[in-house]
Design an enzyme around this catalytic site. Structure first.
Site, mmCIF file in Angstrom:
data_model
loop_
_atom_site.group_PDB
_atom_site.id
_atom_site.type_symbol
_atom_site.label_atom_id
_atom_site.label_comp_id
_atom_site.label_asym_id
_atom_site.label_seq_id
_atom_site.Cartn_x
_atom_site.Cartn_y
_atom_site.Cartn_z
ATOM 1 N N HIS A 71 33.093 -49.301 -2.108
ATOM 2 C CA HIS A 71 33.300 -49.811 -0.746
ATOM 3 C C HIS A 71 32.926 -51.291 -0.751
ATOM 4 O O HIS A 71 31.737 -51.643 -0.741
ATOM 5 C CB HIS A 71 32.415 -49.012 0.211
ATOM 6 C CG HIS A 71 32.776 -49.178 1.643
ATOM 7 N ND1 HIS A 71 33.802 -48.484 2.225
ATOM 8 C CD2 HIS A 71 32.273 -49.982 2.615
ATOM 9 C CE1 HIS A 71 33.904 -48.828 3.502
ATOM 10 N NE2 HIS A 71 32.993 -49.745 3.755
ATOM 11 N N HIS B 91 40.712 -51.822 4.493
ATOM 12 C CA HIS B 91 41.640 -51.125 5.391
ATOM 13 C C HIS B 91 43.100 -51.513 5.220
ATOM 14 O O HIS B 91 43.949 -51.062 5.985
ATOM 15 C CB HIS B 91 41.246 -51.327 6.868
ATOM 16 C CG HIS B 91 39.947 -50.697 7.263
ATOM 17 N ND1 HIS B 91 39.626 -50.399 8.568
ATOM 18 C CD2 HIS B 91 38.891 -50.300 6.519
ATOM 19 C CE1 HIS B 91 38.413 -49.869 8.623
ATOM 20 N NE2 HIS B 91 37.955 -49.802 7.387
ATOM 21 N N HIS C 96 37.140 -50.106 2.471
ATOM 22 C CA HIS C 96 36.495 -51.067 3.379
ATOM 23 C C HIS C 96 37.472 -52.083 3.974
ATOM 24 O O HIS C 96 37.352 -52.426 5.134
ATOM 25 C CB HIS C 96 35.329 -51.823 2.722
ATOM 26 C CG HIS C 96 34.701 -52.851 3.614
ATOM 27 N ND1 HIS C 96 33.956 -52.510 4.726
ATOM 28 C CD2 HIS C 96 34.721 -54.216 3.581
ATOM 29 C CE1 HIS C 96 33.536 -53.635 5.322
ATOM 30 N NE2 HIS C 96 33.995 -54.668 4.657
ATOM 31 N N ASP D 87 39.712 -45.234 4.804
ATOM 32 C CA ASP D 87 38.780 -45.186 5.927
ATOM 33 C C ASP D 87 39.411 -44.654 7.220
ATOM 34 O O ASP D 87 40.354 -45.242 7.747
ATOM 35 C CB ASP D 87 38.220 -46.579 6.183
ATOM 36 C CG ASP D 87 37.775 -47.285 4.896
ATOM 37 O OD1 ASP D 87 38.389 -47.032 3.849
ATOM 38 O OD2 ASP D 87 36.847 -48.093 4.946
ATOM 39 N N ASN E 8 29.158 -49.691 4.446
ATOM 40 C CA ASN E 8 28.225 -50.570 5.160
ATOM 41 C C ASN E 8 27.835 -50.034 6.531
ATOM 42 O O ASN E 8 26.797 -50.389 7.069
ATOM 43 C CB ASN E 8 28.812 -51.980 5.294
ATOM 44 C CG ASN E 8 30.207 -51.993 5.882
ATOM 45 O OD1 ASN E 8 31.080 -51.264 5.415
ATOM 46 N ND2 ASN E 8 30.422 -52.803 6.893
ATOM 47 N N HIS E 9 28.669 -49.171 7.127
ATOM 48 C CA HIS E 9 28.352 -48.618 8.451
ATOM 49 C C HIS E 9 27.726 -47.224 8.378
ATOM 50 O O HIS E 9 27.735 -46.476 9.362
ATOM 51 C CB HIS E 9 29.615 -48.562 9.316
ATOM 52 C CG HIS E 9 30.144 -49.909 9.685
ATOM 53 N ND1 HIS E 9 29.360 -50.873 10.271
ATOM 54 C CD2 HIS E 9 31.377 -50.467 9.536
ATOM 55 C CE1 HIS E 9 30.086 -51.970 10.476
ATOM 56 N NE2 HIS E 9 31.308 -51.749 10.034
ATOM 57 N N GLU F 245 33.368 -43.670 7.287
ATOM 58 C CA GLU F 245 32.294 -44.451 7.933
ATOM 59 C C GLU F 245 32.711 -45.144 9.218
ATOM 60 O O GLU F 245 31.862 -45.711 9.900
ATOM 61 C CB GLU F 245 31.726 -45.471 6.944
ATOM 62 C CG GLU F 245 32.660 -46.613 6.677
ATOM 63 C CD GLU F 245 31.923 -47.924 6.458
ATOM 64 O OE1 GLU F 245 30.715 -47.909 6.243
ATOM 65 O OE2 GLU F 245 32.580 -48.965 6.524
ATOM 66 N N ASN F 246 34.008 -45.124 9.555
ATOM 67 C CA ASN F 246 34.472 -45.841 10.749
ATOM 68 C C ASN F 246 34.971 -44.923 11.865
ATOM 69 O O ASN F 246 35.631 -45.389 12.796
ATOM 70 C CB ASN F 246 35.596 -46.824 10.386
ATOM 71 C CG ASN F 246 35.126 -47.936 9.478
ATOM 72 O OD1 ASN F 246 35.656 -48.124 8.390
ATOM 73 N ND2 ASN F 246 34.117 -48.672 9.913
HETATM 74 FE FE FE2 Z 1 33.212 -50.672 5.655
#
Ligand code: FE2
Length: 257
Positions: free
Chosen positions: A150, A177, A175, A10, A68-69, A41-42
């Site tokens: 994820h 990290h 996810h 990520d 999720n984001h 996604e981050n």
């Molecule tokens: Fe995530």
């Protein structure tokens, strides 16, 4: 024939993208990387904009996966519909824009990529990721199948490892990290790691400014994510795949400071 897939954890900020822009071209050349999948996604902390996605493609992503984001920046919704090289979890409900599975023609080989999201510890209205393998049953026969799962719980990711072993070329977790030390080839030939780690400032709590995270855990007010600063590192895994079997023959964990 060997085919090398680089999966990158990520990206937590635009500084992470800049780090990739600096290091990825040389690294890919050195390792003979054929295909690169990056979880993006981050980049905005929560979500990414179309411009940030384009920057990640320019930095060397062949495919961007999410989680999720995905809709943290809602302006990405149309981009997900229009661009087949960015995937959101396939087990989102059918009303969500975009797609979670695609097959990419790389000339000598076809590469299928599946993005899934877990349900343990992620309060999300997703369908069961363990039923998403029906996508694979109707997917034709790409040379390779790659899966970005994820998910929060190591148990859910490990269960997926055993469930998909031998049916996909490589499966990696994103996810959390923090990279795990279990990279390897499973019994039936799938390359696996529970979590790739992240790409962003090394001095951080999952990409967030440490002082903000400590304040939160001390009971202070929650606030908008403050992205950490400072020297970045890239974390991920390199999967060596065999086009004859469609399976994995080696996995190497990657860290580039
Ligand atoms: Fe995530």
């Amino acid at each position: 024939m060997e085919f090398r897939v680089l999966a990158i954890g990520d990206v937590t900020s635009e500084e992470g993208t800049a780090h990739l822009r600096r290091h990825l071209p040389g690294f890919k050349k050195m390792k003979g990387v054929d295909f690169t999948v990056i979880n993006g996604e981050n980049i905005s902390g929560t979500g990414l904009t179309p411009q940030q996605a384009d920057d990640l493609f320019a930095a060397g992503a062949d495919v961007i996966t999410l989680g999720n984001h995905t809709f943290g920046k809602v302006q990405v919704s149309n981009f997900l519909e229009e661009n087949p090289y960015i995937l959101r979890p396939a087990n989102f409900t059918g009303r969500a824009p975009g797609r979670g599975w695609a097959v990419y023609d790389c000339g000598r080989v076809q590469v299928g990529v599946l993005n899934l999201i877990g349900r343990c510890g992620l309060d999300f209205n997703a369908e069961n990721p363990f039923t998403a393998d029906r996508i694979l049953k109707n997917a034709g026969k790409p040379t390779f199948v790659l899966v970005d799962f994820h998910a929060q719980a190591t148990s859910e990711k490990l269960a997926m490892r055993y469930y998909l072993d031998g049916r996909v070329s490589a499966l990696w977790g994103t996810h959390t990290h923090v990279p795990t030390a279990d990279a390897g080839v499973c019994e039936k030939g799938t390359g696996y790691i529970t979590d790739l780690g992240m790409t962003g400032p090394a001095r951080s709590v999952l990409g967030i400014r440490p002082e903000q995270s400590v304040e939160f855990f001390l009971g202070g007010l929650p606030g908008r994510y403050q992205t950490a600063e400072g020297p970045c590192r890239l974390q991920g895994a390199l999967f060596t795949l065999d086009s004859g079997t469609g399976l994995c023959v080696g996995v190497e964990r990657i860290e580039v400071s």
